[in-house]
Design a protein around this motif. Structure first.
Motif, mmCIF file in Angstrom:
data_model
loop_
_atom_site.group_PDB
_atom_site.id
_atom_site.type_symbol
_atom_site.label_atom_id
_atom_site.label_comp_id
_atom_site.label_asym_id
_atom_site.label_seq_id
_atom_site.Cartn_x
_atom_site.Cartn_y
_atom_site.Cartn_z
ATOM 1 N N ALA A 263 6.829 64.325 -92.745
ATOM 2 C CA ALA A 263 7.984 64.106 -93.621
ATOM 3 C C ALA A 263 8.901 65.319 -93.627
ATOM 4 N N SER A 264 8.319 66.520 -93.639
ATOM 5 C CA SER A 264 9.124 67.740 -93.628
ATOM 6 C C SER A 264 9.949 67.837 -92.347
ATOM 7 N N ARG A 265 9.347 67.505 -91.224
ATOM 8 C CA ARG A 265 10.083 67.548 -89.957
ATOM 9 C C ARG A 265 11.203 66.522 -89.929
ATOM 10 N N ASP A 266 10.936 65.332 -90.454
ATOM 11 C CA ASP A 266 11.979 64.308 -90.481
ATOM 12 C C ASP A 266 13.125 64.705 -91.404
ATOM 13 N N ILE A 267 12.787 65.289 -92.562
ATOM 14 C CA ILE A 267 13.836 65.742 -93.482
ATOM 15 C C ILE A 267 14.669 66.843 -92.839
ATOM 16 N N THR A 268 14.009 67.734 -92.111
ATOM 17 C CA THR A 268 14.729 68.809 -91.423
ATOM 18 C C THR A 268 15.686 68.250 -90.380
ATOM 19 N N ALA A 269 15.215 67.304 -89.576
ATOM 20 C CA ALA A 269 16.050 66.740 -88.519
ATOM 21 C C ALA A 269 17.252 65.994 -89.085
ATOM 22 N N VAL A 270 17.029 65.217 -90.132
ATOM 23 C CA VAL A 270 18.127 64.439 -90.714
ATOM 24 C C VAL A 270 19.110 65.354 -91.441
ATOM 25 N N SER A 271 18.605 66.395 -92.090
ATOM 26 C CA SER A 271 19.499 67.339 -92.771
ATOM 27 C C SER A 271 20.411 68.041 -91.774
ATOM 28 N N LYS A 272 19.897 68.344 -90.587
ATOM 29 C CA LYS A 272 20.732 68.949 -89.549
ATOM 30 C C LYS A 272 21.856 68.007 -89.135
ATOM 31 N N LYS A 273 21.570 66.710 -89.090
ATOM 32 C CA LYS A 273 22.615 65.736 -88.756
ATOM 33 C C LYS A 273 23.691 65.702 -89.840
ATOM 34 N N ILE A 274 23.277 65.826 -91.088
ATOM 35 C CA ILE A 274 24.262 65.868 -92.178
ATOM 36 C C ILE A 274 25.146 67.097 -92.049
ATOM 37 N N ILE A 275 24.543 68.238 -91.763
ATOM 38 C CA ILE A 275 25.306 69.478 -91.625
ATOM 39 C C ILE A 275 26.280 69.375 -90.454
ATOM 40 N N TYR B 35 1.161 73.272 -104.916
ATOM 41 C CA TYR B 35 0.972 74.624 -104.410
ATOM 42 C C TYR B 35 0.086 74.631 -103.162
ATOM 43 N N ARG B 36 -0.755 73.617 -103.033
ATOM 44 C CA ARG B 36 -1.651 73.566 -101.884
ATOM 45 C C ARG B 36 -0.893 73.290 -100.594
ATOM 46 N N TYR B 37 0.172 72.490 -100.692
ATOM 47 C CA TYR B 37 0.929 72.096 -99.499
ATOM 48 C C TYR B 37 2.366 72.613 -99.522
ATOM 49 N N ASP B 38 2.582 73.713 -100.227
ATOM 50 C CA ASP B 38 3.947 74.238 -100.301
ATOM 51 C C ASP B 38 4.437 74.739 -98.946
ATOM 52 N N ARG B 39 3.531 75.247 -98.114
ATOM 53 C CA ARG B 39 3.947 75.735 -96.803
ATOM 54 C C ARG B 39 4.277 74.588 -95.854
ATOM 55 N N GLN B 40 3.722 73.418 -96.101
ATOM 56 C CA GLN B 40 3.992 72.273 -95.234
ATOM 57 C C GLN B 40 5.337 71.619 -95.549
ATOM 58 N N ILE B 41 5.797 71.675 -96.787
ATOM 59 C CA ILE B 41 7.034 71.011 -97.181
ATOM 60 C C ILE B 41 8.216 71.966 -97.252
ATOM 61 N N THR B 42 7.952 73.272 -97.156
ATOM 62 C CA THR B 42 9.028 74.240 -97.366
ATOM 63 C C THR B 42 10.135 74.132 -96.319
ATOM 64 N N GLY B 43 9.792 73.814 -95.065
ATOM 65 C CA GLY B 43 10.830 73.703 -94.044
ATOM 66 C C GLY B 43 11.826 72.604 -94.344
ATOM 67 N N GLY B 44 11.328 71.441 -94.747
ATOM 68 C CA GLY B 44 12.225 70.354 -95.106
ATOM 69 C C GLY B 44 13.035 70.655 -96.343
ATOM 70 N N ASN B 45 12.399 71.297 -97.333
ATOM 71 C CA ASN B 45 13.129 71.639 -98.554
ATOM 72 C C ASN B 45 14.275 72.607 -98.274
ATOM 73 N N GLN B 46 14.021 73.616 -97.461
ATOM 74 C CA GLN B 46 15.059 74.595 -97.159
ATOM 75 C C GLN B 46 16.235 73.952 -96.426
ATOM 76 N N GLU B 47 15.936 73.114 -95.462
ATOM 77 C CA GLU B 47 17.016 72.475 -94.707
ATOM 78 C C GLU B 47 17.796 71.499 -95.583
ATOM 79 N N PHE B 48 17.092 70.811 -96.478
ATOM 80 C CA PHE B 48 17.774 69.903 -97.399
ATOM 81 C C PHE B 48 18.691 70.671 -98.342
ATOM 82 N N VAL B 49 18.200 71.792 -98.873
ATOM 83 C CA VAL B 49 19.036 72.621 -99.748
ATOM 84 C C VAL B 49 20.247 73.149 -98.989
#
Length: 301
Positions: free
Chosen positions: A49-61, A106-120
């Motif tokens: 999900a994080s990778r997909d959010i990152t890829a789609v956020s790049k398309k928005i940008i 907190y257990r999976y914060d490192r797994q979702i952080t990439g998508g969150n940053q790109e979305f922000v």
């Protein structure tokens, strides 16, 4: 001989199948195996999900880079093309919202952080183009939480928000340089005269008004629109004042992005210098050549 037979009978489970044991530890380790399998499955879902959010956020940008106005609503063609991308991001957040509740935040914060940053990054960039202001952490947090759906809100860490703002500076740099290459000036909001002209009735605008030589009031000068470079400098000042916890992973990431952020602001400053100082040396009607070094700062982005 009798002892061996007793051991063989003890290994039987009552169904005549040798080799199985009735040890109480078997059930415990089977529970551990189940928990580990669920952990790995959950982790893989969040990573995907994080990778997909990152890829789609790049398309928005990438689509937002086609905007040519600052402080105004986005053109309809950009809004239409990005609608499907925002829906995809919401779908991905909703798919993993149940996996990011309680201690799993907190257990999976490192797994979702990439998508969150790109979305922000995409969210702050669009918000800046529309309002020429920086979206607050509370607003961004509420936007992410609303995408969780019925399974629960997805939490946006303050660290992800800060790192996303750092990345947004790079997109604003690209937008500014592309705007200067196309329009010959820095992108800025609406002027004070334009805003007053819309408020005044037509008869007052066309009527005869006495001409005066009075200087422009200081308040009017302060109300002049900000340009992208002044906003970039303000962002640089605020981000340089930020002090993350020392000897932390977050501190290392901030230090890396801090250098990139400063370089982005300097690139806009150099591009403006090339446009203002060197551009005046050219005759009227001259168009820059991409092979000329003095315009490289503007045309290489």
């Amino acid at each position: 001989m009798g002892q061996k037979r007793s051991r063989d009978q003890a290994m039987d489970d009552g169904d005549g199948k040798p080799g199985q044991t009735t040890s109480p530890y078997v059930a415990m380790f089977e529970g551990f195996r189940k928990e580990l399998d669920e952990h790995h499955d959950r982790r893989e879902r969040i990573v995907k999900a994080s990778r997909d959010i990152t890829a789609v956020s790049k398309k928005i940008i990438f689509s937002l880079q086609r905007a040519r106005n600052l402080g105004q609503s986005l053109p309809p063609f950009i809004v239409k093309s990005n609608t499907q991308y925002w829906e995809t991001i919401e779908k991905q957040y909703r798919a993993v919202s149940a996996d990011l509740q309680g201690l799993n935040v907190y257990r999976y914060d490192r797994q979702i952080t990439g998508g969150n940053q790109e979305f922000v990054e995409a969210l702050t960039f669009q918000h800046y183009l529309e309002t020429q202001t920086l979206i607050t952490y509370e607003e961004a947090k509420a936007r992410v939480a609303a995408m969780g759906g019925e399974e629960g809100a997805v939490q946006l860490a303050p660290e992800d928000y800060v790192l996303g703002v750092f990345d947004m500076v790079g997109e604003l740099m690209r937008f500014s340089i592309s705007f200067m290459a196309s329009n010959g000036k820095l992108p800025a909001g609406k002027t004070l005269q334009d805003s007053k002209a819309k408020e005044e009735p037509p008869e007052e605008q066309t009527g005869d008004k006495p001409e005066t030589d009075e200087p422009v009031p200081a308040e009017a000068k302060e109300q002049q629109p900000r340009n992208a470079l002044s906003d970039l400098r303000e962002l640089r000042l605020r981000l340089e004042m930020f002090e993350p916890p020392p000897k932390s992973k977050f501190n290392e990431e901030v230090e890396k992005k801090m250098g990139v952020m400063r370089e982005c602001v300097e690139k806009v400053e150099k591009a403006l210098y090339s446009l203002t100082v060197r551009g005046q040396e050219r005759p009227k009607g001259w168009m820059p050549d991409v092979k000329e070094d003095r315009w490289a700062e503007v045309e290489s982005y």
